[in-house]
Design an enzyme around this catalytic site. Structure first.
Site, short mmCIF file in Angstrom:
data_model
loop_
_atom_site.label_atom_id
_atom_site.label_comp_id
_atom_site.label_asym_id
_atom_site.label_seq_id
_atom_site.Cartn_x
_atom_site.Cartn_y
_atom_site.Cartn_z
N LYS A 21 0.87 -1.18 0.00
CA LYS A 21 0.00 0.00 0.00
C LYS A 21 0.91 1.22 0.00
CE LYS A 21 -4.57 0.53 0.46
NZ LYS A 21 -5.63 -0.39 0.05
N GLY A 58 -23.83 3.06 4.81
CA GLY A 58 -22.95 3.63 3.79
C GLY A 58 -23.49 3.34 2.40
N GLY A 91 -22.41 4.61 -0.50
CA GLY A 91 -21.43 5.20 -1.42
C GLY A 91 -21.20 4.32 -2.63
N ASN A 92 -19.94 4.27 -3.09
CA ASN A 92 -19.63 3.50 -4.30
C ASN A 92 -20.02 2.03 -4.15
OD1 ASN A 92 -18.51 5.62 -5.81
ND2 ASN A 92 -16.59 5.46 -4.65
N VAL A 93 -19.57 1.39 -3.08
CA VAL A 93 -19.88 -0.03 -2.90
C VAL A 93 -21.32 -0.20 -2.41
CG1 VAL A 93 -19.28 -2.15 -1.69
CG2 VAL A 93 -17.47 -0.57 -2.36
P1 NAD Z 1 -17.41 5.79 -0.44
O1 NAD Z 1 -16.64 6.91 0.14
O2 NAD Z 1 -17.85 5.85 -1.87
O3 NAD Z 1 -18.76 5.56 0.42
C1 NAD Z 1 -18.80 5.60 1.80
C2 NAD Z 1 -20.19 6.10 2.18
O4 NAD Z 1 -20.31 5.99 3.60
C3 NAD Z 1 -20.46 7.56 1.83
O5 NAD Z 1 -21.72 7.68 1.23
C4 NAD Z 1 -20.42 8.27 3.18
O6 NAD Z 1 -21.28 9.40 3.24
C5 NAD Z 1 -20.89 7.18 4.10
N1 NAD Z 1 -20.44 7.29 5.47
C6 NAD Z 1 -19.24 7.74 5.93
N2 NAD Z 1 -19.20 7.63 7.26
C7 NAD Z 1 -20.38 7.09 7.63
C8 NAD Z 1 -20.92 6.72 8.86
N3 NAD Z 1 -20.24 6.88 9.98
N4 NAD Z 1 -22.16 6.19 8.87
C9 NAD Z 1 -22.88 6.02 7.75
N5 NAD Z 1 -22.40 6.35 6.54
C10 NAD Z 1 -21.18 6.88 6.50
O7 NAD Z 1 -16.56 4.48 -0.14
P2 NAD Z 1 -16.65 3.07 -0.85
O8 NAD Z 1 -15.69 3.01 -1.97
O9 NAD Z 1 -18.08 2.74 -1.07
O10 NAD Z 1 -16.07 2.11 0.29
C11 NAD Z 1 -16.84 1.80 1.44
C12 NAD Z 1 -16.02 0.91 2.37
O11 NAD Z 1 -15.63 -0.28 1.69
C13 NAD Z 1 -14.71 1.54 2.86
O12 NAD Z 1 -14.43 1.08 4.16
C14 NAD Z 1 -13.68 0.99 1.89
O13 NAD Z 1 -12.38 0.96 2.45
C15 NAD Z 1 -14.21 -0.42 1.69
N6 NAD Z 1 -13.77 -1.04 0.43
C16 NAD Z 1 -14.10 -0.48 -0.75
C17 NAD Z 1 -13.71 -1.09 -1.94
C18 NAD Z 1 -14.09 -0.51 -3.29
O14 NAD Z 1 -14.04 -1.24 -4.29
N7 NAD Z 1 -14.49 0.76 -3.36
C19 NAD Z 1 -12.97 -2.28 -1.91
C20 NAD Z 1 -12.67 -2.85 -0.66
C21 NAD Z 1 -13.08 -2.22 0.50
#
Ligand code: NAD
Length: 380
Positions: A101, A202, A204-206
Site C-alpha cells: 500500500k 454507507g 457510497g460506491n460499494v
Molecule cells: P465511499 O466513500 O464511496 O462511500 C462511503 C459512504 O459511507 C459515503 O456515502 C459516506 O457518506 C458514508 N459514510 C461515511 N461515514 C459514515 C458513517 N459513519 N455512517 C454512515 N455512513 C457513513 O466508499 P466506498 O468506496 O463505497 O467504500 C466503502 C467501504 O468499503 C470503505 O471502508 C472501503 O475501504 C471499503 N472497500 C471499498 C472497496 C471498493 O471497491 N471501493 C474495496 C474494498 C473495500
C-alpha cells in the site's frame, strides 16, 4: 483520519522533531513487512511511503491513499497496516499477488500543478520498483489522478483490454452480495436474499451498488448514511427505506443503525464499527459488509461469537474489486465473466465458516489460518 496539526508533516525543524523521528524508527524496527520506500517531497511537503509488505505469492500490490495525517508516523502506520491487510486479502484469494500500500501524507489538500507535480514524482518512485509494486486507487485518489499516473508509469492495475480504467466498486459489491448469501445459507440453510431484511450502512460506491443488487433480488433494504441526500436518493431509486435514526448520526455509536432488527447488517462505510458498545446492541444474526477493518479490537470477534452473530471477515468478503483486477491483468474484461470470478468469495467463505465451526473458533481465526497455510505452502 485526523487533520494535520502541524506536528512533523512538512516541518523539518522544530522542538518536536526528535520524537517524530523516534516514532518513525520504532515503526520501522517493529514492522514485519519487507520494506518501506520513503521519500519527503520538498516542493509539496508530502511524506511518501510505499509499504511493501510481502511478495511470497507475486508482485506486491495495493492502492495509493492520499490523506492528511497528524504526523508522518501516523501516515506510515496507516500504510503499514493497510499493506499487511492486502497480503491477507491476496493470500485468501490466492491469485498470485503480494501485499502493499502507498500513502501520500499531504500537509493540505492539493489541486492543479501542485498535485500533478507530486503525482509525477510519486510515479518516479513507482518506476524505481520496476513492477515489483503495482498500484491503483484508494481513498483520496480521483479518476483524474489515475489518468495522470497512467501517463507516467506502466505499473498500475485495474485496466481492461482497451486500456480503460475499471471501477472496482461493482465487483466489491458483488463479492459482498455473494458473502451475504453464503452467510444466509450457513445460518438458515437457504442463500436467497428474497424477503430478507438487510441494513446497509454507507450508500457510497460499494453500498450503492450493493443496495441496487439486493433490491433487484427482492431483499428489503434499510439505508443509513451520514450523507442524508445520498441515502434519500438511493432509497427512492431502489424502493428501499431509510433508517429512522432519531440520534441524527447514522454512523455514531449511538446510532439506530446498530439496533435495527434485520437478517443482515452490511457495514459499507467506515472501520471500527464493531466494538464493545455496538456489538451488544446488534439485532441481527449476520454481519457481512465491505468496510475495511470492521473490528475495533481483536476481542470484538469473540464478542460477536458470544452473541451467536456470524461475522464474514472483512478482507474475505470485500475482495471482489481485488479479484476482478487480478483477472483484468490476465486479459479478462467481460463484466459477466469477472462477476463469476468474484463469486469464488462464496466458496472461500463457506470453507472458512465450516473450518471455524469444526474447530470451535472464530471466523477470523479460520481466515487467518487459511492465509498462513497459503503463504507457508508457497514458502516451502
Ligand atoms: P465511499 O466513500 O464511496 O462511500 C462511503 C459512504 O459511507 C459515503 O456515502 C459516506 O457518506 C458514508 N459514510 C461515511 N461515514 C459514515 C458513517 N459513519 N455512517 C454512515 N455512513 C457513513 O466508499 P466506498 O468506496 O463505497 O467504500 C466503502 C467501504 O468499503 C470503505 O471502508 C472501503 O475501504 C471499503 N472497500 C471499498 C472497496 C471498493 O471497491 N471501493 C474495496 C474494498 C473495500
Amino acid at each position: 483520519m485526523e487533520v494535520n496539526q502541524g506536528r512533523g508533516i512538512g516541518a523539518a525543524g522544530g522542538n518536536d522533531r526528535l520524537p517524530a523521528v523516534q516514532e518513525l524508527e520504532q515503526l520501522i524496527e517493529t514492522w514485519e513487512g519487507l520494506a518501506v520506500l520513503t521519500h519527503f517531497d520538498k516542493p509539496t511537503g508530502t511524506w511518501i511511503f510505499i509499504c511493501i509488505h510481502d511478495n511470497t505469492l507475486g508482485p506486491s500490490t495495493g492502492g495509493t491513499r492520499i490523506a492528511t495525517y497528524a504526523s508522518p508516523a501516523d501516515g506510515l502506520l496507516d500504510g503499514m497496516r493497510l499493506s499487511a491487510g492486502m497480503t491477507h486479502k491476496w493470500a485468501a484469494a490466492n491469485l498470485g499477488f503480494g501485499g502493499a500500500k502507498a500513502v501520500l501524507a499531504v500537509p493540505h489538500p492539493m489541486a492543479g500543478d501542485e498535485r500533478q507535480g507530486l503525482l509525477s514524482r510519486y510515479a518516479g518512485m513507482i518506476n524505481l520498483l520496476s513492477g515489483n509494486f503495482l498500484t491503483g486507487e484508494d481513498m483520496g485518489i480521483t479518476p483524474e489522478d489515475m489518468e495522470f499516473l497512467a501517463r507516467h508509469t506502466d505499473h498500475l492495475h485495474g485496466y481492461d483490454v482497451n486500456g480503460r480504467k475499471v471501477d472496482p466498486s461493482p465487483y466489491t459489491a458483488r463479492g459482498v452480495l455473494t458473502g451475504i448469501k453464503t452467510a444466509l445459507e450457513r445460518k438458515f440453510g437457504e442463500p436467497s436474499v428474497h424477503g430478507r431484511t438487510v441494513v446497509v450502512q454507507g450508500a457510497g460506491n460499494v453500498g450503492g451498488h450493493l443496495i441496487r443488487m439486493l433490491t433487484a433480488e427482492g431483499a428489503e433494504v434499510l439505508i443509513a448514511d451520514v450523507d442524508r441526500e445520498r441515502a434519500r436518493n438511493l432509497a427512492s431509486e431502489c424502493n428501499a427505506r431509510l433508517i429512522d435514526d432519531r440520534s441524527g448520526a447514522s454512523g455514531g455509536n449511538g446510532s439506530e443503525v446498530f439496533s435495527t432488527e434485520c437478517d443482515v447488517f452490511a457495514p459499507c462505510a467506515v472501520g471500527a464499527i464493531l466494538n464493545q458498545e455496538t456489538i451488544p446492541r446488534l439485532a441481527c444474526p449476520i454481519v457481512a459488509g465491505s468496510a475495511n477493518n470492521q473490528l475495533e479490537e481483536p476481542e470484538d470477534v469473540e464478542r460477536l461469537r458470544e452473541r451467536g452473530i456470524l461475522w464474514a471477515p472483512d478482507y474475505i468478503v470485500n475482495a471482489g474489486g481485488a479479484i476482478s483486477f487480478a483477472y483484468l491483468g490476465k486479459g479478462i474484461s467481460e463484466p459477466a465473466e469477472l462477476f463469476d470470478k468474484v463469486d469464488s468469495i462464496g466458496t472461500t467463505l463457506a470453507e472458512i465458516f465450516r473450518e471455524a465451526e469444526d474447530r470451535n473458533e472464530s471466523t477470523l481465526a479460520a481466515a487467518e489460518r487459511r492465509v498462513a497455510r497459503t503463504l507457508e505452502r508457497e514458502r516451502g
